[in-house]
Design an enzyme around this catalytic site. Structure first.
Site, PDB file in Angstrom:
ATOM      1  N   GLY A 210      40.606  24.834  22.805  1.00  0.00           N
ATOM      2  CA  GLY A 210      40.033  23.763  23.623  1.00  0.00           C
ATOM      3  C   GLY A 210      40.423  23.759  25.093  1.00  0.00           C
ATOM      4  O   GLY A 210      40.170  22.780  25.785  1.00  0.00           O
TER       5      GLY A 210
ATOM      6  N   ILE B  43      38.678  27.614  30.869  1.00  0.00           N
ATOM      7  CA  ILE B  43      39.101  28.589  31.886  1.00  0.00           C
ATOM      8  C   ILE B  43      37.913  28.889  32.803  1.00  0.00           C
ATOM      9  O   ILE B  43      36.838  29.270  32.319  1.00  0.00           O
ATOM     10  CB  ILE B  43      39.573  29.921  31.250  1.00  0.00           C
ATOM     11  CG1 ILE B  43      40.550  29.661  30.093  1.00  0.00           C
ATOM     12  CG2 ILE B  43      40.196  30.824  32.293  1.00  0.00           C
ATOM     13  CD1 ILE B  43      41.115  30.934  29.459  1.00  0.00           C
ATOM     14  N   PRO B  44      38.095  28.727  34.119  1.00  0.00           N
ATOM     15  CA  PRO B  44      37.003  29.091  35.040  1.00  0.00           C
ATOM     16  C   PRO B  44      36.592  30.555  34.839  1.00  0.00           C
ATOM     17  O   PRO B  44      37.449  31.451  34.768  1.00  0.00           O
ATOM     18  CB  PRO B  44      37.617  28.860  36.423  1.00  0.00           C
ATOM     19  CG  PRO B  44      38.691  27.841  36.184  1.00  0.00           C
ATOM     20  CD  PRO B  44      39.248  28.153  34.820  1.00  0.00           C
ATOM     21  N   ALA B  45      35.282  30.776  34.731  1.00  0.00           N
ATOM     22  CA  ALA B  45      34.781  32.099  34.332  1.00  0.00           C
ATOM     23  C   ALA B  45      35.144  33.201  35.327  1.00  0.00           C
ATOM     24  O   ALA B  45      35.398  34.342  34.944  1.00  0.00           O
ATOM     25  CB  ALA B  45      33.272  32.031  34.158  1.00  0.00           C
TER      26      ALA B  45
ATOM     27  N   GLY C 148      37.767  34.406  38.243  1.00  0.00           N
ATOM     28  CA  GLY C 148      39.078  34.170  38.865  1.00  0.00           C
ATOM     29  C   GLY C 148      39.325  35.193  39.958  1.00  0.00           C
ATOM     30  O   GLY C 148      38.570  36.170  40.107  1.00  0.00           O
TER      31      GLY C 148
ATOM     32  N   GLY D   1      41.520  38.183  41.240  1.00  0.00           N
ATOM     33  CA  GLY D   1      42.536  39.189  40.931  1.00  0.00           C
ATOM     34  C   GLY D   1      43.472  39.338  42.121  1.00  0.00           C
ATOM     35  O   GLY D   1      43.036  39.203  43.273  1.00  0.00           O
TER      36      GLY D   1
ATOM     37  N   ASP E 141      44.625  35.242  38.944  1.00  0.00           N
ATOM     38  CA  ASP E 141      45.226  36.181  37.996  1.00  0.00           C
ATOM     39  C   ASP E 141      46.307  36.998  38.691  1.00  0.00           C
ATOM     40  O   ASP E 141      46.015  37.730  39.642  1.00  0.00           O
ATOM     41  CB  ASP E 141      44.172  37.143  37.440  1.00  0.00           C
ATOM     42  CG  ASP E 141      44.780  38.098  36.428  1.00  0.00           C
ATOM     43  OD1 ASP E 141      44.906  37.697  35.256  1.00  0.00           O
ATOM     44  OD2 ASP E 141      45.190  39.212  36.809  1.00  0.00           O
TER      45      ASP E 141
ATOM     46  N   TYR F  62      52.762  43.064  40.174  1.00  0.00           N
ATOM     47  CA  TYR F  62      52.007  43.161  41.426  1.00  0.00           C
ATOM     48  C   TYR F  62      52.934  42.931  42.627  1.00  0.00           C
ATOM     49  O   TYR F  62      52.525  43.130  43.783  1.00  0.00           O
ATOM     50  CB  TYR F  62      50.820  42.188  41.458  1.00  0.00           C
ATOM     51  CG  TYR F  62      49.840  42.372  40.307  1.00  0.00           C
ATOM     52  CD1 TYR F  62      49.809  43.555  39.563  1.00  0.00           C
ATOM     53  CD2 TYR F  62      48.945  41.366  39.947  1.00  0.00           C
ATOM     54  CE1 TYR F  62      48.934  43.713  38.505  1.00  0.00           C
ATOM     55  CE2 TYR F  62      48.066  41.533  38.894  1.00  0.00           C
ATOM     56  CZ  TYR F  62      48.072  42.707  38.173  1.00  0.00           C
ATOM     57  OH  TYR F  62      47.199  42.865  37.113  1.00  0.00           O
TER      58      TYR F  62
ATOM     59  N   LYS G 153      51.757  37.779  33.838  1.00  0.00           N
ATOM     60  CA  LYS G 153      51.920  38.745  32.741  1.00  0.00           C
ATOM     61  C   LYS G 153      53.365  39.239  32.629  1.00  0.00           C
ATOM     62  O   LYS G 153      54.030  39.477  33.649  1.00  0.00           O
ATOM     63  CB  LYS G 153      50.991  39.951  32.957  1.00  0.00           C
ATOM     64  CG  LYS G 153      49.569  39.552  33.324  1.00  0.00           C
ATOM     65  CD  LYS G 153      48.613  40.719  33.435  1.00  0.00           C
ATOM     66  CE  LYS G 153      47.284  40.270  34.017  1.00  0.00           C
ATOM     67  NZ  LYS G 153      47.235  40.267  35.495  1.00  0.00           N
TER      68      LYS G 153
ATOM     69  N   HIS H 229      51.445  42.263  29.202  1.00  0.00           N
ATOM     70  CA  HIS H 229      50.627  43.058  30.130  1.00  0.00           C
ATOM     71  C   HIS H 229      50.092  44.356  29.494  1.00  0.00           C
ATOM     72  O   HIS H 229      48.926  44.701  29.657  1.00  0.00           O
ATOM     73  CB  HIS H 229      51.470  43.381  31.371  1.00  0.00           C
ATOM     74  CG  HIS H 229      50.663  43.686  32.595  1.00  0.00           C
ATOM     75  ND1 HIS H 229      51.094  43.403  33.858  1.00  0.00           N
ATOM     76  CD2 HIS H 229      49.441  44.263  32.748  1.00  0.00           C
ATOM     77  CE1 HIS H 229      50.178  43.783  34.740  1.00  0.00           C
ATOM     78  NE2 HIS H 229      49.168  44.317  34.093  1.00  0.00           N
TER      79      HIS H 229
HETATM   80  P1  NAP Z   1      38.231  45.301  41.220  1.00  0.00           P
HETATM   81  O1  NAP Z   1      38.288  43.827  41.266  1.00  0.00           O
HETATM   82  O2  NAP Z   1      37.312  45.977  40.284  1.00  0.00           O
HETATM   83  O3  NAP Z   1      37.939  45.895  42.662  1.00  0.00           O
HETATM   84  C1  NAP Z   1      38.676  45.506  43.787  1.00  0.00           C
HETATM   85  C2  NAP Z   1      38.186  46.332  44.975  1.00  0.00           C
HETATM   86  O4  NAP Z   1      36.825  45.999  45.258  1.00  0.00           O
HETATM   87  C3  NAP Z   1      38.964  46.077  46.240  1.00  0.00           C
HETATM   88  O5  NAP Z   1      39.051  47.289  46.948  1.00  0.00           O
HETATM   89  C4  NAP Z   1      38.107  45.072  46.998  1.00  0.00           C
HETATM   90  O6  NAP Z   1      38.304  45.185  48.385  1.00  0.00           O
HETATM   91  C5  NAP Z   1      36.723  45.515  46.607  1.00  0.00           C
HETATM   92  N1  NAP Z   1      35.755  44.406  46.576  1.00  0.00           N
HETATM   93  C6  NAP Z   1      35.938  43.163  46.093  1.00  0.00           C
HETATM   94  N2  NAP Z   1      34.835  42.423  46.204  1.00  0.00           N
HETATM   95  C7  NAP Z   1      33.901  43.212  46.776  1.00  0.00           C
HETATM   96  C8  NAP Z   1      32.557  43.020  47.154  1.00  0.00           C
HETATM   97  N3  NAP Z   1      31.940  41.858  46.944  1.00  0.00           N
HETATM   98  N4  NAP Z   1      31.903  44.060  47.744  1.00  0.00           N
HETATM   99  C9  NAP Z   1      32.526  45.246  47.961  1.00  0.00           C
HETATM  100  N5  NAP Z   1      33.808  45.492  47.619  1.00  0.00           N
HETATM  101  C10 NAP Z   1      34.485  44.485  47.026  1.00  0.00           C
HETATM  102  O7  NAP Z   1      39.676  45.923  40.940  1.00  0.00           O
HETATM  103  P2  NAP Z   1      41.081  45.504  40.359  1.00  0.00           P
HETATM  104  O8  NAP Z   1      41.912  44.877  41.409  1.00  0.00           O
HETATM  105  O9  NAP Z   1      41.595  46.698  39.649  1.00  0.00           O
HETATM  106  O10 NAP Z   1      40.756  44.431  39.210  1.00  0.00           O
HETATM  107  C11 NAP Z   1      40.696  43.047  39.449  1.00  0.00           C
HETATM  108  C12 NAP Z   1      41.935  42.329  38.931  1.00  0.00           C
HETATM  109  O11 NAP Z   1      42.121  42.550  37.540  1.00  0.00           O
HETATM  110  C13 NAP Z   1      43.259  42.816  39.538  1.00  0.00           C
HETATM  111  O12 NAP Z   1      43.428  42.403  40.880  1.00  0.00           O
HETATM  112  C14 NAP Z   1      44.240  42.234  38.553  1.00  0.00           C
HETATM  113  O13 NAP Z   1      44.422  40.855  38.793  1.00  0.00           O
HETATM  114  C15 NAP Z   1      43.514  42.487  37.227  1.00  0.00           C
HETATM  115  N6  NAP Z   1      43.906  43.756  36.570  1.00  0.00           N
HETATM  116  C16 NAP Z   1      44.604  43.691  35.404  1.00  0.00           C
HETATM  117  C17 NAP Z   1      45.022  44.848  34.775  1.00  0.00           C
HETATM  118  C18 NAP Z   1      45.795  44.773  33.495  1.00  0.00           C
HETATM  119  O14 NAP Z   1      46.402  45.770  33.085  1.00  0.00           O
HETATM  120  N7  NAP Z   1      45.797  43.635  32.832  1.00  0.00           N
HETATM  121  C19 NAP Z   1      44.704  46.108  35.314  1.00  0.00           C
HETATM  122  C20 NAP Z   1      43.944  46.149  36.487  1.00  0.00           C
HETATM  123  C21 NAP Z   1      43.542  44.973  37.093  1.00  0.00           C
HETATM  124  P3  NAP Z   1      38.630  43.909  49.355  1.00  0.00           P
HETATM  125  O15 NAP Z   1      39.891  43.277  48.834  1.00  0.00           O
HETATM  126  O16 NAP Z   1      38.788  44.532  50.681  1.00  0.00           O
HETATM  127  O17 NAP Z   1      37.436  42.992  49.255  1.00  0.00           O
END
Ligand code: NAP
Length: 317
Positions: A9, A12-14, A16, A18, A43, A48, A77, A110
């Site tokens: 219940g 979570i905002p769809a 977020g 990163g 997130d 990080y 995480k 994580h």
């Molecule tokens: P992502 O969100 O797929 O991509 C981020 C990249 O895209 C950045 O270089 C960003 O640059 C660029 N970007 C963002 N919005 C854009 C847009 N509208 N147009 C063009 N480029 C855009 O990559 P991610 O950081 O790997 O994944 C997102 C989040 O997921 C992470 O930050 C983290 O919180 C989480 N994550 C979790 C795990 C895990 O193991 N649980 C692993 C990886 C990631 P700018 O910042 O310059 O806009």
């Protein structure tokens, strides 16, 4: 604000924000501008190495009256060196102190990977500990305890296969609310999403844009670019939106949470607004056809000679 509801219940905002690879010098302002633009879901993770500054951004936004603490959904995480039961509570306490918060909304394991305590990034196989020695269900029981103690409102996992979640569930009092995994049009995770749906677990799509900003050491020369995909570009052109928005809308339309990272205020807004794009069945069908089983975060970095982890046993392929 579109939200998804957990089996117990919580809403979570769809979409977020990163925060991986947002450097300390810009993390506070990136988080503050995101909250100002309407983000209510952040997130983060200990690994990080920016939680202090993420916390500063949250504090400033709350201080300016942009949102109340209870309006925000904050995820962090547990890092791989703190899987042993006695290390879980100190780990979340450190994160809470860095974030300047009394509680998290969600705390995730994580990775299904264990390091020796104090080893943040292993450099050799002997710095890992196997899941036989420290099973995930043992870590999970400690996660249940910190949740019951009020340090977080909910708990979940990340990078876990259905088989690993089944192993946790056998010994669990409470189910994970979320499994956070890589998901985008080139790696849609349909089978895992179906498993999560059947079990009342939400899936969070990480790297929804293909993780172009991740560290150099994790980039491959020949990796495909989602932004250059002709189908995604055409869908965007036809709607007069951006390719990034199509990818984010796709994640939301199939019932996932998603957490695109951006430090840029304009792209943050663009990404958040994508939540309001309702893709039609034919558009969803065209994106479904783009599946190619391609992981940007492929887990090869956990494979070291003499260590217990391989890509095959990590993903249970
Ligand atoms: P992502 O969100 O797929 O991509 C981020 C990249 O895209 C950045 O270089 C960003 O640059 C660029 N970007 C963002 N919005 C854009 C847009 N509208 N147009 C063009 N480029 C855009 O990559 P991610 O950081 O790997 O994944 C997102 C989040 O997921 C992470 O930050 C983290 O919180 C989480 N994550 C979790 C795990 C895990 O193991 N649980 C692993 C990886 C990631 P700018 O910042 O310059 O806009």
């Amino acid at each position: 604000m579109k939200t998804l509801t957990t089996y117990n219940g919580l809403e979570i905002p769809a979409v977020g924000l990163g925060t991986w690879e947002i450097p300390p010098e810009t993390a506070a302002s990136a988080v503050e501008t995101a909250i100002e633009s309407g983000y209510r879901h952040i997130d983060g993770a200990m690994i990080y190495l920016n939680e202090q500054w993420v916390g500063e951004g949250i504090e400033k936004a709350i201080g300016r009256g942009l949102a109340g603490r209870d309006d925000l959904w904050v995820t962090s995480k547990l890092w791989n060196d703190s899987h042993r039961a006695e290390h879980v509570r100190p780990a979340i306490e450190k994160t809470l102190s860095d974030l300047r918060l009394d509680y998290l909304d969600l705390y995730l394991i994580h990775w299904p990977v264990v390091h020796q305590h104090g080893v943040i990034r292993p450099e050799s196989g002997d710095q890992f500990v196997s899941l036989e020695e420290v099973p995930l269900w043992e870590t999970w029981q400690a996660m249940e305890e910190i949740c019951a103690a009020g340090l977080c409102r909910s708990i979940g996992v990340s990078n876990c296969s259905a088989r690993k979640i089944d192993g946790i569930l056998e010994n669990a009092k409470v189910k994970p609310v979320v499994n956070q995994v890589e998901s985008h049009p080139y790696h849609q995770q349909k089978t895992l999403k179906d498993y999560c749906d059947r079990n009342g677990i939400l899936m969070t799509a990480y790297s929804p844009l293909g993780s172009g900003g991740r560290p150099q050491r994790l980039l491959k020369n020949d990796e495909p670019s989602l932004f250059e995909n002709e189908v995604l570009k055409e869908l965007a052109a036809a709607r007069g939106c951006t390719t990034a928005q199509i990818m984010i809308a796709w994640a939301v339309c199939r019932g996932s949470l998603t957490i695109p990272k951006s430090s840029n205020p304009q792209r943050q807004r663009e990404n958040l607004e994508a939540m309001n794009i309702d893709l039609a069945d034919d558009e969803l069908g065209k994106i479904a056809d783009l599946e190619r089983g391609y992981r940007f975060i492929d887990g090869t970095f956990w494979e070291m000679e003499g260590g217990p982890y391989t890509v095959a046993n990590l993903w249970d392929e």
